[in-house]
Enzyme design. Structure first.
Site, PDB file in Angstrom:
ATOM      1  N   LYS A 257       0.849  -1.190   0.000  1.00 44.86           N
ATOM      2  CA  LYS A 257       0.000   0.000   0.000  1.00 44.86           C
ATOM      3  C   LYS A 257       0.888   1.243   0.000  1.00 44.86           C
ATOM      4  O   LYS A 257       1.750   1.399   0.871  1.00 44.86           O
ATOM      5  CB  LYS A 257      -0.809  -0.005   1.299  1.00 44.86           C
ATOM      6  CG  LYS A 257      -2.304   0.029   1.118  1.00 44.86           C
ATOM      7  CD  LYS A 257      -2.915   0.030   2.504  1.00 44.86           C
ATOM      8  CE  LYS A 257      -4.393   0.154   2.450  1.00 44.86           C
ATOM      9  NZ  LYS A 257      -4.965   0.278   3.783  1.00 44.86           N
TER      10      LYS A 257
HETATM   11  C1  E4P Z   1      -8.368   1.091   3.847  1.00 46.27           C
HETATM   12  O1  E4P Z   1      -7.538   0.451   3.243  1.00 46.27           O
HETATM   13  C2  E4P Z   1      -8.111   1.795   5.098  1.00 46.27           C
HETATM   14  O2  E4P Z   1      -7.357   0.949   5.913  1.00 46.27           O
HETATM   15  C3  E4P Z   1      -9.348   2.135   5.879  1.00 46.27           C
HETATM   16  O3  E4P Z   1     -10.513   1.804   5.168  1.00 46.27           O
HETATM   17  C4  E4P Z   1      -9.367   3.511   6.454  1.00 46.27           C
HETATM   18  O4  E4P Z   1     -10.565   3.725   7.137  1.00 46.27           O
HETATM   19  P1  E4P Z   1     -10.793   4.945   8.152  1.00 46.27           P
HETATM   20  O5  E4P Z   1     -10.938   6.196   7.339  1.00 46.27           O
HETATM   21  O6  E4P Z   1     -12.045   4.604   8.881  1.00 46.27           O
HETATM   22  O7  E4P Z   1      -9.580   4.991   9.026  1.00 46.27           O
END
Ligand code: E4P
Length: 220
Positions: free
Chosen positions: A84
């Site tokens: 990522k």
């Molecule tokens: C996705 O890959 C992220 O880890 C996640 O959905 C972030 O979510 P949040 O905005 O609730 O922290």
């Protein structure tokens, strides 16, 4: 449509993997910070648990050269790891290089159609629009998912899949399904809630109560 679990919690992952409904897992530094123990061990364990699915692991370096080196190291953790990387211009040339080298990437923190298009042009595997965080600032997260879907279909970027991310409630999940997101990455509690319905509970109760009236101790 695939369901990913948005967590680094082994217990939650184990119980959902058992259902056969989970196609992958996404983690991020915040999610990992909530779990005890060595993060590398945790990731390894998650990769083993979801052996047929992708596990997204985010870079934690800032400098582009270090991000590149770290991304290469992350790929060595397990075969099903996807790296990522945040959608920031500082990393575009790193992303291009990694894609050319066959590294599978999930580009995170996508907040606009232009960012999404740029990442499709670079040929990344996944883009993650953050629905909840857009809603938080008064923008429309679901609209971004719809726009990305339209853009990918219109321009034929077949290589890139949309992961609807930052899902904060059942409604976000329902709309992601309807809008044609390829994947929804969902916190375990929200996925659980989405699978419940009061009419299912009421119906189960009534069937069991009525069955008692039949008065049979064994069946069939
Ligand atoms: C996705 O890959 C992220 O880890 C996640 O959905 C972030 O979510 P949040 O905005 O609730 O922290």
């Amino acid at each position: 449509m695939k369901f990913f679990l948005d967590t680094a919690n082994i217990k939650d992952i184990k119980s959902w993997v058992d259902t056969g409904l989970i196609d992958g897992v996404t983690t991020n530094p915040t999610l990992i910070s909530k779990e005890k123990g060595d993060p590398k061990k945790t990731i390894k364990e998650i990769c083993k648990l979801v052996k047929n699915g992708d596990v997204s692991v985010e870079v934690t370096e800032k400098d582009p050269k270090k991000v590149y080196a770290q991304a290469k190291k992350i790929t060595k953790i397990a075969k099903n790891v996807v790296v990522k990387i945040p959608c920031h211009p500082d990393y575009f040339s790193v992303i291009k290089k990694l894609v050319k080298e066959g590294v599978r990437l999930n580009i995170t923190l996508v907040f606009s159609l232009a960012q999404g298009l740029a990442m499709c042009k670079l040929g990344v595997e996944y883009i993650s629009p953050f629905i909840g965080r857009l809603d938080d600032i008064g923008s429309d997260g679901m609209q971004l998912v719809a726009d990305l879907r339209q853009m990918i279909d219109e321009y034929g970027f077949v290589k890139t899949e949309i992961i609807a991310a930052s899902i904060r409630g059942v409604q976000h999940l329902q709309e992601s399904i309807l809008l044609g997101a390829d994947i929804a990455t969902v916190p375990a509690a929200i996925l659980h809630k989405a699978m419940l319905h009061p009419l299912t509970d009421n119906g189960m109760k009534k069937f069991l109560d009525d069955w008692k009236k039949v008065g049979r101790k064994t069946f069939p």
